[in-house]
Design a protein around this motif. Structure first.
Motif, PDB file in Angstrom:
ATOM      1  N   THR A   1     -16.741 -42.791  -5.403  1.00 39.09           N
ATOM      2  CA  THR A   1     -17.927 -42.428  -4.629  1.00 39.09           C
ATOM      3  C   THR A   1     -19.145 -42.258  -5.522  1.00 39.09           C
ATOM      4  OG1 THR A   1     -16.514 -41.292  -3.040  1.00 39.09           O
ATOM      5  CG2 THR A   1     -18.853 -40.751  -2.998  1.00 39.09           C
ATOM      6  N   ILE A   2     -18.966 -41.570  -6.644  1.00 39.14           N
ATOM      7  CA  ILE A   2     -20.113 -41.284  -7.505  1.00 39.14           C
ATOM      8  C   ILE A   2     -20.687 -42.566  -8.092  1.00 39.14           C
ATOM      9  CG2 ILE A   2     -18.780 -40.902  -9.638  1.00 39.14           C
ATOM     10  CD1 ILE A   2     -20.698 -38.506 -10.162  1.00 39.14           C
ATOM     11  N   THR A   3     -19.822 -43.511  -8.411  1.00 37.26           N
ATOM     12  CA  THR A   3     -20.300 -44.801  -8.919  1.00 37.26           C
ATOM     13  C   THR A   3     -21.075 -45.551  -7.847  1.00 37.26           C
ATOM     14  OG1 THR A   3     -18.361 -44.907 -10.352  1.00 37.26           O
ATOM     15  CG2 THR A   3     -19.592 -46.950 -10.027  1.00 37.26           C
ATOM     16  N   GLN A   4     -20.571 -45.511  -6.611  1.00 37.44           N
ATOM     17  CA  GLN A   4     -21.268 -46.167  -5.502  1.00 37.44           C
ATOM     18  C   GLN A   4     -22.639 -45.550  -5.263  1.00 37.44           C
ATOM     19  OE1 GLN A   4     -18.642 -45.943  -2.128  1.00 37.44           O
ATOM     20  NE2 GLN A   4     -16.970 -46.973  -3.179  1.00 37.44           N
ATOM     21  N   LEU A   5     -22.736 -44.228  -5.392  1.00 34.45           N
ATOM     22  CA  LEU A   5     -24.023 -43.551  -5.203  1.00 34.45           C
ATOM     23  C   LEU A   5     -25.081 -44.090  -6.150  1.00 34.45           C
ATOM     24  CD1 LEU A   5     -23.375 -39.720  -4.646  1.00 34.45           C
ATOM     25  CD2 LEU A   5     -24.830 -41.198  -3.281  1.00 34.45           C
TER      26      LEU A   5
ATOM     27  N   GLY B   1     -28.125 -47.205  -5.308  1.00 31.50           N
ATOM     28  CA  GLY B   1     -29.441 -46.579  -5.167  1.00 31.50           C
ATOM     29  C   GLY B   1     -29.472 -45.467  -4.140  1.00 31.50           C
ATOM     30  N   ASN B   2     -28.303 -45.027  -3.661  1.00 29.34           N
ATOM     31  CA  ASN B   2     -28.256 -44.016  -2.603  1.00 29.34           C
ATOM     32  C   ASN B   2     -28.333 -42.584  -3.116  1.00 29.34           C
ATOM     33  OD1 ASN B   2     -28.253 -45.632  -0.340  1.00 29.34           O
ATOM     34  ND2 ASN B   2     -26.038 -45.907  -0.356  1.00 29.34           N
ATOM     35  N   MET B   3     -28.596 -42.391  -4.411  1.00 31.15           N
ATOM     36  CA  MET B   3     -28.838 -41.036  -4.896  1.00 31.15           C
ATOM     37  C   MET B   3     -30.069 -40.430  -4.229  1.00 31.15           C
ATOM     38  SD  MET B   3     -26.788 -39.381  -6.833  1.00 31.15           S
ATOM     39  CE  MET B   3     -27.865 -38.165  -7.573  1.00 31.15           C
ATOM     40  N   ARG B   4     -30.922 -41.297  -3.657  1.00 26.68           N
ATOM     41  CA  ARG B   4     -32.099 -40.796  -2.938  1.00 26.68           C
ATOM     42  C   ARG B   4     -31.685 -39.950  -1.740  1.00 26.68           C
ATOM     43  NH1 ARG B   4     -32.648 -43.363   1.779  1.00 26.68           N
ATOM     44  NH2 ARG B   4     -31.465 -45.290   2.078  1.00 26.68           N
ATOM     45  N   LEU B   5     -30.459 -40.146  -1.245  1.00 26.02           N
ATOM     46  CA  LEU B   5     -29.992 -39.382  -0.094  1.00 26.02           C
ATOM     47  C   LEU B   5     -29.753 -37.915  -0.440  1.00 26.02           C
ATOM     48  CD1 LEU B   5     -27.397 -41.951   1.325  1.00 26.02           C
ATOM     49  CD2 LEU B   5     -29.716 -41.551   2.144  1.00 26.02           C
TER      50      LEU B   5
ATOM     51  N   ILE C   1     -24.690 -33.579 -10.071  1.00 22.54           N
ATOM     52  CA  ILE C   1     -23.969 -34.845  -9.902  1.00 22.54           C
ATOM     53  C   ILE C   1     -24.309 -35.800 -11.045  1.00 22.54           C
ATOM     54  CG2 ILE C   1     -23.760 -36.894  -8.446  1.00 22.54           C
ATOM     55  CD1 ILE C   1     -24.106 -35.101  -6.016  1.00 22.54           C
ATOM     56  N   SER C   2     -25.586 -35.857 -11.421  1.00 19.63           N
ATOM     57  CA  SER C   2     -26.016 -36.737 -12.517  1.00 19.63           C
ATOM     58  C   SER C   2     -25.345 -36.337 -13.825  1.00 19.63           C
ATOM     59  CB  SER C   2     -27.533 -36.687 -12.665  1.00 19.63           C
ATOM     60  OG  SER C   2     -28.173 -37.173 -11.500  1.00 19.63           O
ATOM     61  N   ALA C   3     -25.232 -35.031 -14.070  1.00 20.74           N
ATOM     62  CA  ALA C   3     -24.583 -34.562 -15.296  1.00 20.74           C
ATOM     63  C   ALA C   3     -23.107 -34.955 -15.311  1.00 20.74           C
ATOM     64  CB  ALA C   3     -24.736 -33.046 -15.416  1.00 20.74           C
ATOM     65  N   TYR C   4     -22.452 -34.834 -14.159  1.00 20.41           N
ATOM     66  CA  TYR C   4     -21.039 -35.212 -14.075  1.00 20.41           C
ATOM     67  C   TYR C   4     -20.870 -36.720 -14.265  1.00 20.41           C
ATOM     68  CZ  TYR C   4     -16.227 -35.447 -12.397  1.00 20.41           C
ATOM     69  OH  TYR C   4     -14.876 -35.682 -12.296  1.00 20.41           O
ATOM     70  N   TYR C   5     -21.797 -37.495 -13.699  1.00 19.58           N
ATOM     71  CA  TYR C   5     -21.743 -38.947 -13.865  1.00 19.58           C
ATOM     72  C   TYR C   5     -21.900 -39.326 -15.338  1.00 19.58           C
ATOM     73  CZ  TYR C   5     -22.749 -43.898 -12.997  1.00 19.58           C
ATOM     74  OH  TYR C   5     -22.725 -45.269 -12.988  1.00 19.58           O
TER      75      TYR C   5
ATOM     76  N   TYR D   1     -21.017 -38.809   1.847  1.00 20.73           N
ATOM     77  CA  TYR D   1     -20.863 -38.974   0.403  1.00 20.73           C
ATOM     78  C   TYR D   1     -20.303 -37.698  -0.236  1.00 20.73           C
ATOM     79  CZ  TYR D   1     -23.019 -43.555  -0.415  1.00 20.73           C
ATOM     80  OH  TYR D   1     -23.278 -44.902  -0.470  1.00 20.73           O
ATOM     81  N   ILE D   2     -20.826 -36.536   0.162  1.00 22.87           N
ATOM     82  CA  ILE D   2     -20.381 -35.280  -0.433  1.00 22.87           C
ATOM     83  C   ILE D   2     -18.914 -35.025  -0.100  1.00 22.87           C
ATOM     84  CG2 ILE D   2     -20.711 -32.779  -0.430  1.00 22.87           C
ATOM     85  CD1 ILE D   2     -22.849 -34.365  -1.958  1.00 22.87           C
ATOM     86  N   GLU D   3     -18.537 -35.245   1.172  1.00 15.77           N
ATOM     87  CA  GLU D   3     -17.140 -35.043   1.563  1.00 15.77           C
ATOM     88  C   GLU D   3     -16.212 -35.970   0.785  1.00 15.77           C
ATOM     89  OE1 GLU D   3     -17.312 -35.617   5.772  1.00 15.77           O
ATOM     90  OE2 GLU D   3     -17.534 -33.473   6.186  1.00 15.77           O
ATOM     91  N   SER D   4     -16.631 -37.211   0.621  1.00 20.01           N
ATOM     92  CA  SER D   4     -15.830 -38.163  -0.149  1.00 20.01           C
ATOM     93  C   SER D   4     -15.757 -37.746  -1.614  1.00 20.01           C
ATOM     94  CB  SER D   4     -16.426 -39.566  -0.025  1.00 20.01           C
ATOM     95  OG  SER D   4     -15.708 -40.490  -0.803  1.00 20.01           O
ATOM     96  N   MET D   5     -16.860 -37.228  -2.141  1.00 20.42           N
ATOM     97  CA  MET D   5     -16.882 -36.821  -3.540  1.00 20.42           C
ATOM     98  C   MET D   5     -15.967 -35.623  -3.782  1.00 20.42           C
ATOM     99  SD  MET D   5     -20.170 -36.027  -5.965  1.00 20.42           S
ATOM    100  CE  MET D   5     -20.954 -37.508  -5.359  1.00 20.42           C
ATOM    101  N   LEU D   6     -15.885 -34.704  -2.813  1.00 18.46           N
ATOM    102  CA  LEU D   6     -14.984 -33.563  -2.964  1.00 18.46           C
ATOM    103  C   LEU D   6     -13.537 -34.028  -3.099  1.00 18.46           C
ATOM    104  CD1 LEU D   6     -16.512 -31.016  -0.420  1.00 18.46           C
ATOM    105  CD2 LEU D   6     -16.527 -30.864  -2.909  1.00 18.46           C
ATOM    106  N   GLN D   7     -13.176 -35.025  -2.305  1.00 16.10           N
ATOM    107  CA  GLN D   7     -11.830 -35.590  -2.432  1.00 16.10           C
ATOM    108  C   GLN D   7     -11.621 -36.198  -3.815  1.00 16.10           C
ATOM    109  OE1 GLN D   7      -9.380 -35.300  -0.334  1.00 16.10           O
ATOM    110  NE2 GLN D   7     -10.488 -34.414   1.393  1.00 16.10           N
ATOM    111  N   ASP D   8     -12.646 -36.908  -4.299  1.00 16.36           N
ATOM    112  CA  ASP D   8     -12.559 -37.524  -5.623  1.00 16.36           C
ATOM    113  C   ASP D   8     -12.431 -36.474  -6.725  1.00 16.36           C
ATOM    114  OD1 ASP D   8     -12.757 -39.975  -4.455  1.00 16.36           O
ATOM    115  OD2 ASP D   8     -14.870 -40.288  -4.936  1.00 16.36           O
ATOM    116  N   LEU D   9     -13.155 -35.372  -6.570  1.00 10.50           N
ATOM    117  CA  LEU D   9     -13.120 -34.326  -7.600  1.00 10.50           C
ATOM    118  C   LEU D   9     -11.737 -33.686  -7.678  1.00 10.50           C
ATOM    119  CD1 LEU D   9     -16.614 -32.699  -6.982  1.00 10.50           C
ATOM    120  CD2 LEU D   9     -15.910 -33.981  -9.003  1.00 10.50           C
ATOM    121  N   LYS D  10     -11.094 -33.496  -6.529  1.00  7.82           N
ATOM    122  CA  LYS D  10      -9.724 -32.983  -6.547  1.00  7.82           C
ATOM    123  C   LYS D  10      -8.797 -33.971  -7.248  1.00  7.82           C
ATOM    124  CE  LYS D  10      -7.959 -30.810  -3.055  1.00  7.82           C
ATOM    125  NZ  LYS D  10      -7.469 -30.464  -1.697  1.00  7.82           N
TER     126      LYS D  10
END
Length: 767
Positions: free
Chosen positions: A634-638, A642-646, A656-660, A565-574
């Motif tokens: 990715t962030i929407t999927q998280l 319910g996978n924010m628990r990860l 991440i919550s603030a960015y969302y 998830y983090i690796e995918s999110m880094l791509q999304d942030l770019k």
């Protein structure tokens, strides 16, 4: 309808579901019962998810749900003290449209099923008893007694749904091996008040007593099931006053009214055969077991559904009679396993030995709160109790594997955007109660033509993360039986295999014998004490080690998923940063365009055709669809899954919550932004003189700038009052653009900051 070819003996839930299913499939039935009328009391209390799925196929699931009570919480009491408070409302979330246990007593279900049969023109013949019958390969002949009058009858098939003391089973001379538990138990429907009369389920244990409290609807708000003290074991005239009130006193319950009270003995038995030529046994006539898990009535309904569609196929001439061999092959192994499992659990709960008492009063309160926190245990518990784990791998109807799904498995439930009812998902298609084909992804036109030619309904669902999680293989073929179980799972469009299967079981040639491979282990031998003891130890160790291994596996899996998830999110942030730069440039250009439009409202500019044309072109497009869009990110999927628990690190989770939250603010502002641009675009046909004014949406439904027609560029109306009406809209739109641009700038700054923060926290290389 034609004269019934099937006689159903017994109008309990099993017989009623069998009759209703066949009636819905267009088959006439006759159903009799020796009782004078419908039951007004019952011991069965709950209905599980698998049977609610069957009820959905019949279109009566919502009737059951509205008449029942969802069980949300389980409480365990030991010697008057609460040991466990476990929410169970969402145990089956993601596994079934009905992720709960429904309190819906047997008599209420019988009333519902009877009403549905009556709507179809089928009446139950009460005061009608089966006296005797003979059967051979040609059918059934026998006598019944109806209102004290004896009459002969004949039919092709006979279904024995007539309970523990089955006349059908007795005349078949079929064995009914098992035994009876030594203790006597009672059941009572009462009106009560107190802490335990709170709409939740309670299980209470003392040194010698146990009691289960079920919440109910209506005047009878509680059902009690408990043990009778040893001093009353042989008392045939036991009354409520004779029952020990120790547990009730400890739970501070005040009994206001007794609506019904009865005592009973519990049996554990399985018939040696479920079929003999044209005669079948179902429900309690075929198997009896303890009330652990509320499996009895639910299992009988499962028997009925399993047999119904097979009988319908044979009677309607679309299936070989050998198809009926699969009924016993599929249901008897499950019945034996269920009786064995509930027997061990019930013995542990009720035996008064020192070891059993130690387990109940010491170990269970210690371990249960821990185990209930394990996600793997909750999933396993729901799969078992709800009966969605029932499968038929030993059946000759079961073949193949695609993904994690094998022939004989229950079709996994997933919600699908194009599956109709959003709650039913891919189960909505099962309402047809017929063979059908499912594909999750894409199917070749050649294969579509193949199933179309065979007139087998075909359902192609979009491939999704939910389908993958449920175990499906993308683009694989699943041939689904009328009862919602997978017949054949084919991973690669094997035309020869698909053709063989459909010709064999769905559209068989009556002149070709059906291949039937019997499972070799339908009979079981008796075990001695040593074997039972070793089996118990193996089960205990397997379950314990299984929970440990499952949680270790989940921990490793969760760590891997977190990194992914983090690796995918880094791509999304770019991507977000690049898209934000584009949007900032675009909104700046749009503000300039709005200024240019205001210039066009002055008469001196409007007098020159070339100036109008240039100003118009400089205004550019008023709305750019290529702005921030997060619908499948990715962030929407998280958050949606319910996978924010990860995300274990709190600082990471907070960032991440603030960015969302910032994303959602920009999305909200974007809607406002689009609304005002549409108002501006509405000005164009009033403002400019066009020979033809094109629609403001292209084929992709994106907003576009309406083109000027060649040769006429003048503004239609230079009236000062009209221009004043237009100018406020332009001013407000410029303010909206500026606000939206500010939000995007803030979001860009957050994206850049979060990118650096995550890369540092997770020690990841540049992406």
């Amino acid at each position: 309808m034609d004269q019934p070819k099937l006689l159903i003996v017994g109008a309990g839930p099993t017989g009623l579901v069998l009759a209703l299913w066949l009636t819905r499939m267009g088959l006439p039935v006759r159903i009799i019962d020796r009782a004078p009328g419908p039951g007004t009391t019952s011991r069965a209390t709950v209905i599980h998810a698998r049977n609610l799925e069957f009820y959905h196929q019949l279109g009566i699931d919502q009737i059951a749900i509205s008449g029942g009570l969802e069980l949300k919480t389980l409480n365990l009491w030991i010697r008057g003290k609460k040991a466990t408070h476990a929410p169970v409302a969402d145990f089956g979330k993601g596994m079934s449209p009905y992720p709960y246990i429904l309190i819906f007593p047997q008599d209420k279900q019988e009333q519902m099923l009877t009403n549905e049969l009556n709507k179809s023109g089928v009446g139950i013949e009460w005061n009608t008893e089966l006296i005797s019958f003979e059967h051979d390969e040609q059918g059934i002949r026998g006598e019944i007694r109806k209102n004290n009058q004896t009459e002969s009858f004949g039919c092709l098939y006979l279904a024995g749904c007539d309970g523990a003391h089955s006349t059908v089973r007795r005349q078949m001379e079929v064995g009914f091996e098992g035994g009876t538990y030594e203790h006597t138990f009672y059941v009572a429907d009462i009106k009560a008040s107190g802490p335990a009369a709170n709409g939740e389920m309670h299980a209470a244990f003392d040194d010698a007593d146990f009691m289960i409290i079920f919440p109910m609807k209506g005047d009878t708000n509680i059902r009690l099931v408990g043990s009778v003290g040893s001093q009353h074991e042989n008392n045939s005239d036991l009354k409520w006053e004779d029952v020990s009130k120790n547990i009730l006193t400890r739970l501070k319950m005040d009994v206001e009214k007794i609506n019904w009270f009865s005592t009973y003995r519990v049996h554990h038995r399985v018939a040696s055969r479920f079929r003999q030529q044209h005669v079948f046994l179902l429900g309690d006539a075929a198997h009896l077991h303890s009330p652990v898990g509320g499996q009895g009535m639910n299992t009988g309904i499962g028997d009925a559904v399993n047999l119904a569609w097979k009988l319908a196929g044979v009677l309607q001439g679309s299936a070989h009679e050998r198809l009926l061999d699969s009924y016993e092959m599929e249901r008897i192994p499950f019945a034996r396993k269920l009786v064995s499992t509930t027997d061990r659990a019930f013995t542990l709960a009720t035996t008064r030995t020192s070891l059993a008492t130690l387990v109940r009063l010491r170990l269970v309160p210690l371990l249960l709160p821990i185990l209930f926190r394990l996600a793997s245990l909750k999933r396993s518990m729901f799969r078992t109790v709800s009966q969605i784990a029932i499968k038929y791998p030993q059946s000759f109807l079961s073949a193949g594997q695609a993904g994690r799904i094998k022939g004989g498995d229950r079709l996994p439930w997933v919600t699908m955007a194009n599956a109709g009812d959003s709650n039913a998902g891919n189960f909505e298609s099962l309402r047809g109660m017929q063979w059908q084909v499912h594909c999750y992804g894409k199917m070749s036109s050649k294969l579509q033509d193949f199933f179309t030619d065979k007139m087998i309904p075909l359902f192609i669902f979009e491939w999704s993360a939910a389908a993958k999680k449920a175990g499906y293989l993308e683009n694989a073929i699943y041939i689904v039986r009328p009862d919602g179980y997978v017949g054949l799972a084919d991973p690669q469009e094997d035309f020869e295999r698909l053709s063989t299967y459909t010709n064999q079981y769905i559209q068989p040639n009556k002149n070709t014998p059906m291949e039937v491979h019997h499972h070799p282990d339908l009979e079981h031998k008796k075990k001695n004490f040593r074997e039972y003891f070793l089996e118990f130890l193996m089960i205990f160790l397997a379950v314990s080690l299984g929970f440990i291994a499952e949680n270790l596996r989940e921990h490793i899996s969760d760590s891997n998923k977190e990194k992914e998830y983090i690796e995918s999110m880094l791509q999304d942030l770019k991507s977000d940063t690049a898209r934000a730069n584009h949007s900032i440039t675009g909104t700046t250009r749009q503000i300039h365009g709005m200024d240019t439009l205001e210039m066009l409202l002055t008469p001196d500019v409007n007098a020159n055709d070339s100036a109008v044309f240039i100003c118009y072109r400089q205004s550019e497009s008023l709305y750019d669809e290529y702005t921030m869009n997060f619908s499948s990110r990715t962030i929407t999927q998280l958050f949606s899954s319910g996978n924010m628990r990860l995300i274990k690190n709190q600082s990471v989770s907070d960032r991440i919550s603030a960015y969302y939250a910032a994303i959602r603010d920009v999305d909200a502002q974007k809607a406002h932004y689009k609304e005002y641009f549409e108002k501006c675009l509405a000005i164009y046909p009033e403002l400019f003189e066009f020979e033809s004014y094109h629609k403001r949406f292209n084929v992709e439904d994106s907003l576009v700038n309406p083109p000027l027609a060649f040769g006429k560029y003048r503004i239609n109306n230079t009236n000062a009052e009209n221009l004043k009406k237009i100018k406020p809209t332009l001013d407000i739109t410029k303010a909206v653009i500026a606000s939206y641009r500010s939000d995007i700038k803030l979001l860009k700054a957050q994206a850049e900051s979060l990118f650096l923060f995550l890369k540092e926290k997770y020690k990841l290389e540049d992406h």
